[in-house]
Design an enzyme around this catalytic site. Sequence first.
Site, PDB file in Angstrom:
ATOM      1  N   LYS A   3       0.852  -1.194   0.000  1.00 50.94           N
ATOM      2  CA  LYS A   3       0.000   0.000   0.000  1.00 50.94           C
ATOM      3  C   LYS A   3       0.890   1.246   0.000  1.00 50.94           C
ATOM      4  O   LYS A   3       2.108   1.146   0.195  1.00 50.94           O
ATOM      5  CB  LYS A   3      -0.937  -0.021   1.195  1.00 50.94           C
ATOM      6  CG  LYS A   3      -0.242  -0.070   2.532  1.00 50.94           C
ATOM      7  CD  LYS A   3      -1.253  -0.197   3.650  1.00 50.94           C
ATOM      8  CE  LYS A   3      -0.550  -0.305   4.979  1.00 50.94           C
ATOM      9  NZ  LYS A   3      -1.415  -0.052   6.109  1.00 50.94           N
ATOM     10  N   ARG A  44      -9.680  -0.488  15.547  1.00 49.88           N
ATOM     11  CA  ARG A  44      -9.604   0.379  14.372  1.00 49.88           C
ATOM     12  C   ARG A  44     -10.615  -0.151  13.364  1.00 49.88           C
ATOM     13  O   ARG A  44     -11.665   0.416  13.178  1.00 49.88           O
ATOM     14  CB  ARG A  44      -8.164   0.393  13.835  1.00 49.88           C
ATOM     15  CG  ARG A  44      -7.881   1.507  12.869  1.00 49.88           C
ATOM     16  CD  ARG A  44      -6.425   1.553  12.452  1.00 49.88           C
ATOM     17  NE  ARG A  44      -5.968   0.321  11.803  1.00 49.88           N
ATOM     18  CZ  ARG A  44      -4.787   0.180  11.235  1.00 49.88           C
ATOM     19  NH1 ARG A  44      -3.929   1.183  11.212  1.00 49.88           N
ATOM     20  NH2 ARG A  44      -4.437  -0.959  10.667  1.00 49.88           N
ATOM     21  N   TYR A 101      17.274  29.272   9.026  1.00 47.64           N
ATOM     22  CA  TYR A 101      16.100  29.924   9.635  1.00 47.64           C
ATOM     23  C   TYR A 101      16.139  29.784  11.152  1.00 47.64           C
ATOM     24  O   TYR A 101      16.422  28.694  11.679  1.00 47.64           O
ATOM     25  CB  TYR A 101      14.813  29.284   9.122  1.00 47.64           C
ATOM     26  CG  TYR A 101      14.503  29.620   7.682  1.00 47.64           C
ATOM     27  CD1 TYR A 101      14.248  30.939   7.300  1.00 47.64           C
ATOM     28  CD2 TYR A 101      14.447  28.616   6.720  1.00 47.64           C
ATOM     29  CE1 TYR A 101      13.954  31.242   5.971  1.00 47.64           C
ATOM     30  CE2 TYR A 101      14.146  28.917   5.392  1.00 47.64           C
ATOM     31  CZ  TYR A 101      13.905  30.233   5.034  1.00 47.64           C
ATOM     32  OH  TYR A 101      13.615  30.528   3.732  1.00 47.64           O
ATOM     33  N   MET A 129      12.996  24.167   3.113  1.00 50.90           N
ATOM     34  CA  MET A 129      12.174  23.498   2.094  1.00 50.90           C
ATOM     35  C   MET A 129      13.018  22.699   1.092  1.00 50.90           C
ATOM     36  O   MET A 129      12.689  21.570   0.744  1.00 50.90           O
ATOM     37  CB  MET A 129      11.322  24.534   1.353  1.00 50.90           C
ATOM     38  CG  MET A 129      10.315  23.906   0.410  1.00 50.90           C
ATOM     39  SD  MET A 129       9.365  25.109  -0.527  1.00 50.90           S
ATOM     40  CE  MET A 129       8.350  25.826   0.723  1.00 50.90           C
TER      41      MET A 129
HETATM   42  C1  PLP Z   1      -3.913  -4.828   7.909  1.00 51.13           C
HETATM   43  C2  PLP Z   1      -2.444  -4.667   7.781  1.00 51.13           C
HETATM   44  N1  PLP Z   1      -1.674  -5.751   7.654  1.00 51.13           N
HETATM   45  C3  PLP Z   1      -0.331  -5.664   7.546  1.00 51.13           C
HETATM   46  C4  PLP Z   1       0.301  -4.436   7.564  1.00 51.13           C
HETATM   47  C5  PLP Z   1       1.808  -4.374   7.473  1.00 51.13           C
HETATM   48  O1  PLP Z   1       2.344  -3.888   8.674  1.00 51.13           O
HETATM   49  P1  PLP Z   1       3.920  -3.671   8.851  1.00 51.13           P
HETATM   50  O2  PLP Z   1       4.301  -2.643   7.844  1.00 51.13           O
HETATM   51  O3  PLP Z   1       4.066  -3.168  10.238  1.00 51.13           O
HETATM   52  O4  PLP Z   1       4.533  -4.982   8.597  1.00 51.13           O
HETATM   53  C6  PLP Z   1      -0.464  -3.284   7.701  1.00 51.13           C
HETATM   54  C7  PLP Z   1       0.198  -1.983   7.755  1.00 51.13           C
HETATM   55  O5  PLP Z   1      -0.149  -1.068   8.416  1.00 51.13           O
HETATM   56  C8  PLP Z   1      -1.874  -3.393   7.812  1.00 51.13           C
HETATM   57  O6  PLP Z   1      -2.648  -2.319   7.937  1.00 51.13           O
END
Ligand code: PLP
Length: 374
Positions: A43, A140, A264, A319
């Site tokens: 992701k 969550r 800065y 920046m």
């Molecule tokens: C549902 C789920 N599984 C697995 C992972 C992978 O986690 P990590 O990057 O800590 O291995 C994530 C990441 O946030 C997640 O949201």
Amino acid sequence: MGSSANRLINRPILASVHTEAFRHNLNRIRELAPESKIWSVVKAKAYGHTLEAAFKGLESTDGFALLDIADAQWLRDHGWAGRILLLEGLFHPDELETAVKLNCDLVVHSEKQVEWLQSHQNYPGHPLNIFLKLNSGMNRLGFRPEQYREAFHRLHAARYHMHHMTHFANADQVDRLPTVGEQFECFEKAIDGLQAPTSLANSAAILWHRNMLGDWVRPGIMLYGVSPTGSFADIVRSDLQAVMELRSEIIDIQHLKKGEHVGYGGRYEAPEDMRIGVIACGYADGYPRHAKDGTPVWVASAGPDGDDVICPIVGQVSMDMLTIDLRGAPNANIGSLVELWGGEVPVDDVAQMSGTIGYELICALAPRVPVVIK
Ligand SMILES: Cc1ncc(COP(=O)(O)O)c(C=O)c1O
């Protein structure tokens, strides 16, 4: 960069993504979880490394887990025929048609999603693989234990292929609630008697809780050679390799007199006459603005004997630039190659000095930084 043959024509900043390191880290996960299949979590554009690089480096994975259906489409368009898991399932019922067309597995974490799937149980391509998510204490996403079994039975009755899933909140900590043990116990109880493959472990659980892996592990951060706890020692101990390397050059050198300030806010005052290196990298590139004085930057061939040295940041990151103390780097010049993070400077160390975690830094690499896949 560094040598004229490789020098970029424009601003000298470059992120390199090493596909060999991806392969190495994936192999390490196979060694640590030999009985499990691997969802490579890609992701957020593979945690900032680009989906293209992840696909190239991780093609021997069992599946890719991601959020955006557009990324699933990209993988199919580029020839990935294996499994794809949509980690938060459908955001809207209209996505179901595409998800079926792309043959995606779906996480189901809410009542709404169950309803959408129930009303489409005769959808062509059905049945899909469902990873039903239990909220075992992270609070969550997911069904609470008392709702879980009913959701499972409804989808099972609609002939979906069921899997059990949960996510740990604290697999990298021992003193936080809920503990991994509590969540695992909750999971075991909730799925008791419901035969289906399981998926539990993120990177931290793969590293430190190998009695709780499940049939499918879901490593993210460790694939990228970054620590779930923020401590680079974990990476060394686990024999993982940094995949992303962020490099730039010294573009100017300032000669400060004792008592003069840099940048800065004049955060840093020169304790003596000294040279300051100005580097083409700032917060608009994704470098953390909160990096404290002392945050390490690697400078190639700049030491007294032409050796590589670590120079500390001095002054506020701005920046487009940051500034380093060159007192330990007499051979540093305009054009000297520097590494902000990668194999020489752990991103975990930069994150620690900036009050954040490596996850945030790699994911936040700015679009303006060119990326080369090696
Ligand atoms: C549902 C789920 N599984 C697995 C992972 C992978 O986690 P990590 O990057 O800590 O291995 C994530 C990441 O946030 C997640 O949201």
